[in-house]
Design a protein around this motif. Structure first.
Motif, PDB file in Angstrom:
ATOM      1  N   ASP A 264       1.002  -0.958  -0.186  1.00  0.00           N
ATOM      2  CA  ASP A 264       0.572  -0.056  -0.063  1.00  0.00           C
ATOM      3  C   ASP A 264       0.978   1.429  -0.188  1.00  0.00           C
ATOM      4  N   LYS A 265       1.104   1.959  -1.137  1.00  0.00           N
ATOM      5  CA  LYS A 265       1.890   2.897  -1.277  1.00  0.00           C
ATOM      6  C   LYS A 265       1.224   4.492  -0.798  1.00  0.00           C
ATOM      7  N   ARG A 266       0.046   3.862  -0.747  1.00  0.00           N
ATOM      8  CA  ARG A 266      -0.673   5.739   0.077  1.00  0.00           C
ATOM      9  C   ARG A 266      -0.138   5.598   1.383  1.00  0.00           C
ATOM     10  N   GLN A 267      -0.093   4.242   1.792  1.00  0.00           N
ATOM     11  CA  GLN A 267      -0.370   4.241   3.624  1.00  0.00           C
ATOM     12  C   GLN A 267       1.072   4.618   3.857  1.00  0.00           C
ATOM     13  N   LEU A 268       2.203   4.463   3.191  1.00  0.00           N
ATOM     14  CA  LEU A 268       3.981   5.051   3.399  1.00  0.00           C
ATOM     15  C   LEU A 268       3.853   7.209   2.742  1.00  0.00           C
ATOM     16  N   VAL A 269       2.581   7.311   2.042  1.00  0.00           N
ATOM     17  CA  VAL A 269       2.787   8.766   1.709  1.00  0.00           C
ATOM     18  C   VAL A 269       2.187   9.536   2.803  1.00  0.00           C
TER      19      VAL A 269
END
Length: 265
Positions: free
Chosen positions: A109-114
């Motif tokens: 989940d890239k958005r979570q790391l963003v």
């Protein structure tokens, strides 16, 4: 009965609990059929707990990797526990190069790391450890909304200059291009605000004295089109380097304000 062994201040981050005599990683993710959050848990070891406690970067990476498994469980399916457990050693105990290699092969989940403050450019290149040097336990979802808006523009081939972005922020349409524009000078970097106001002044001068018909104030009739076209031409002539998105938001602002004046009349 379960006992919380370790948690961070952000309650959405996975926490470690003791239940049925063993340690388990527990997290809330997804929703059930009633839109209530679902809770998932799977076993971890004391060695895993030590890394989760001491290393925020690996804790965040594990969260990012487990979230797609939670999404795959849907509204009532079980978590693929064996797949979740298989992530623990590589992410929490593996060398950084091996972790980055893993993240090139698995969904995460890239958005979570963003949201957790990761450097977006490094994240896009798969350099997850370097990206998370700026990571925090606190989540910032406004940052994710900006990331989503920028990604949508990139798919359309749109690249914004700082002035373009400032005009979209001024009209309140940086994140949501479909909303009716407003005037929000406080949303703009003070260093860019004078340039923004020069563009707005150009638009105001171009349509000064133009009115919409009160009978058709809610629709985009010929009056709306005349204002739109006149503002568009004037702004492009005076500021030729502006992106189409920025020019459109300024002309839309002038038209919507003309419509508001017609309603008041």
């Amino acid at each position: 009965m379960s006992e919380v062994v370790f948690t961070r201040e952000n309650g959405w981050l996975p926490r470690v609990i003791r239940a049925d005599g063993g340690l388990r990683l527990q997290l809330g993710a997804g929703a059930d059929a009633n839109h209530d959050p679902r809770t998932f848990a799977f076993p971890v070891s004391a060695a895993h707990l030590a890394v989760i406690r001491d290393d925020l970067v690996r804790h965040l990476l594990l969260w990012s990797a487990v979230l797609p498994l939670c999404a795959a469980a849907g509204t009532r399916g079980p978590l693929d526990e064996s797949a979740a457990v298989a992530l623990l050693d590589p992410i929490l105990l593996g060398p950084p190069d091996d972790v980055e290699s893993l993240f090139r092969r698995i969904p995460w989940d890239k958005r979570q790391l963003v949201a957790q403050g990761a450097d977006i450019d490094l994240l896009e290149r798969g350099e997850v450890f370097a990206a998370l040097r700026s990571g925090t336990a606190a989540s910032d979802w406004q940052r994710v909304h900006r990331y989503d808006a920028d990604r949508d523009r990139a798919r359309r081939g749109v690249r914004l200059t700082p002035l373009d972005a400032a005009l979209l922020q001024y009209t309140g349409r940086y994140l949501h291009g479909g909303r009716v524009p407003t005037r929000e000078p406080d949303a703009v970097d003070p260093d860019l605000l004078p340039e923004v106001m020069r563009v707005i002044a150009t638009a105001e001068q171009a349509c000064a004295g133009m009115r919409l018909s009160p009978e058709r104030r809610g629709g985009r009739d010929s009056g709306w089109k005349r204002i739109e076209q006149k503002v568009d031409r004037a702004v492009r002539r005076a500021h030729p380097n502006l992106a189409d998105d920025a020019v459109r938001t300024v002309s839309f602002l002038m038209c919507s304000e003309a419509a508001a004046r017609a309603r008041r009349s």
